[in-house]
Design a protein around this motif. Structure first.
Motif, short mmCIF file in Angstrom:
data_model
loop_
_atom_site.label_atom_id
_atom_site.label_comp_id
_atom_site.label_asym_id
_atom_site.label_seq_id
_atom_site.Cartn_x
_atom_site.Cartn_y
_atom_site.Cartn_z
N GLU A 15 -21.51 -51.72 -55.22
CA GLU A 15 -21.84 -50.56 -55.81
C GLU A 15 -21.25 -49.30 -55.06
N PRO A 16 -19.85 -49.42 -54.66
CA PRO A 16 -19.49 -48.32 -53.80
C PRO A 16 -19.32 -46.89 -54.65
N SER A 17 -19.63 -45.75 -53.82
CA SER A 17 -19.00 -44.64 -54.47
C SER A 17 -17.80 -44.34 -54.05
N VAL A 18 -16.99 -44.80 -52.99
CA VAL A 18 -15.53 -44.71 -52.80
C VAL A 18 -15.20 -46.01 -52.27
N LEU A 19 -14.20 -46.32 -52.86
CA LEU A 19 -13.41 -47.78 -52.56
C LEU A 19 -12.06 -47.40 -52.62
N THR A 20 -11.29 -47.68 -51.55
CA THR A 20 -9.93 -47.83 -51.58
C THR A 20 -9.21 -48.98 -50.73
N VAL A 21 -8.65 -49.68 -51.26
CA VAL A 21 -8.26 -50.97 -50.84
C VAL A 21 -6.56 -50.94 -50.86
N GLU A 22 -6.13 -50.72 -49.43
CA GLU A 22 -4.69 -50.46 -49.29
C GLU A 22 -3.88 -51.58 -48.93
N ASN A 23 -2.57 -52.23 -49.42
CA ASN A 23 -1.99 -53.20 -49.07
C ASN A 23 -1.08 -52.51 -47.87
N GLU A 24 -1.66 -53.12 -46.64
CA GLU A 24 -0.51 -52.87 -45.73
C GLU A 24 0.49 -53.67 -45.19
N SER A 25 0.60 -54.77 -45.98
CA SER A 25 1.74 -55.68 -45.60
C SER A 25 2.94 -55.24 -45.19
N HIS A 26 3.45 -54.44 -45.79
CA HIS A 26 4.71 -53.90 -45.51
C HIS A 26 4.99 -53.26 -44.38
N ARG A 27 3.97 -53.12 -43.53
CA ARG A 27 4.13 -52.46 -42.34
C ARG A 27 4.06 -53.84 -41.01
N HIS A 28 4.00 -55.02 -41.59
CA HIS A 28 3.95 -56.13 -40.79
C HIS A 28 5.13 -57.02 -40.78
N ALA A 29 5.33 -57.64 -40.06
CA ALA A 29 6.53 -58.81 -40.18
C ALA A 29 6.10 -59.90 -41.24
N VAL A 30 6.27 -59.50 -42.46
CA VAL A 30 5.89 -60.56 -43.35
C VAL A 30 7.06 -60.30 -44.41
N PRO A 31 7.21 -61.31 -45.58
CA PRO A 31 8.35 -61.10 -46.42
C PRO A 31 7.96 -60.15 -47.32
N PRO A 32 8.96 -59.52 -47.93
CA PRO A 32 8.66 -58.23 -48.80
C PRO A 32 7.67 -58.88 -50.35
N ASN A 33 7.12 -57.64 -50.61
CA ASN A 33 5.86 -58.08 -51.76
C ASN A 33 4.75 -58.92 -51.30
N SER A 34 4.44 -59.08 -49.84
CA SER A 34 3.30 -59.81 -49.46
C SER A 34 2.12 -59.09 -49.70
N GLU A 35 1.12 -59.87 -49.82
CA GLU A 35 -0.35 -59.41 -49.84
C GLU A 35 -1.12 -60.20 -48.85
N THR A 36 -1.01 -59.78 -47.38
CA THR A 36 -1.60 -60.43 -46.52
C THR A 36 -2.34 -59.69 -45.53
N HIS A 37 -2.11 -58.14 -45.60
CA HIS A 37 -2.81 -57.50 -44.66
C HIS A 37 -3.40 -56.13 -45.47
N PHE A 38 -4.61 -56.02 -45.38
CA PHE A 38 -5.36 -54.99 -46.28
C PHE A 38 -6.26 -54.10 -45.46
N LYS A 39 -6.24 -52.84 -45.77
CA LYS A 39 -7.09 -51.77 -45.23
C LYS A 39 -8.23 -51.48 -46.27
N VAL A 40 -9.37 -51.64 -46.00
CA VAL A 40 -10.58 -51.35 -46.89
C VAL A 40 -11.54 -50.21 -46.67
N THR A 41 -11.55 -49.19 -47.24
CA THR A 41 -12.50 -48.10 -47.03
C THR A 41 -13.30 -48.04 -48.12
N LEU A 42 -14.79 -48.49 -47.65
CA LEU A 42 -15.82 -48.41 -48.73
C LEU A 42 -16.94 -47.74 -48.25
N VAL A 43 -17.62 -47.04 -49.14
CA VAL A 43 -18.81 -46.16 -49.02
C VAL A 43 -19.86 -46.78 -49.95
N SER A 44 -21.13 -47.02 -49.33
CA SER A 44 -22.14 -47.55 -50.28
C SER A 44 -23.49 -47.41 -49.58
#
Length: 102
Positions: A15-44
């Motif tokens: 039940e977050p009041s703030v939720l941000t999920v950012e795909n940061e995979s493009h900042r890492h040595a992974v293939p294009p369009n990967s979904e492997t590295h995420f940053k979550v900001t969650l306030v609850s």
């Protein structure tokens, strides 16, 4: 459904009041369009009275399938509403990946 969308959906259980999920995979040595590295900001309010390790454990339990498979890294910034306000509604920036382009 994208992995990012699955993460966002599963984290609604807190039940977050703030939720941000950012795909940061493009900042890492992974293939294009990967979904492997995420940053979550969650306030609850559900984080009230919980130490950081317990907050992380709740996230890990909710995302167990993703963490055992496609998600390689998960940066967590977890706040109570009061902590979020005290932070100026800001979370830390992610460091640059040392493996990308190395």
């Amino acid at each position: 459904m994208s992995i990012q969308a699955v993460i966002e959906e599963k984290l609604q259980a807190l039940e977050p009041s703030v939720l941000t999920v950012e795909n940061e995979s493009h900042r890492h040595a992974v293939p294009p369009n990967s979904e492997t590295h995420f940053k979550v900001t969650l306030v609850s309010e559900r984080f009230e009275g919980l130490m950081p390790v317990k907050r992380h454990q709740r996230i890990y339990a909710l995302l167990a399938d993703e963490l055992s498979g496609p998600v390689h890294a998960l940066a967590l910034h977890l706040y109570t509403p009061q902590e979020w306000e005290a932070s100026g509604r800001m979370r830390p920036d992610s460091p640059n990946c040392r493996g990308a382009g190395a």
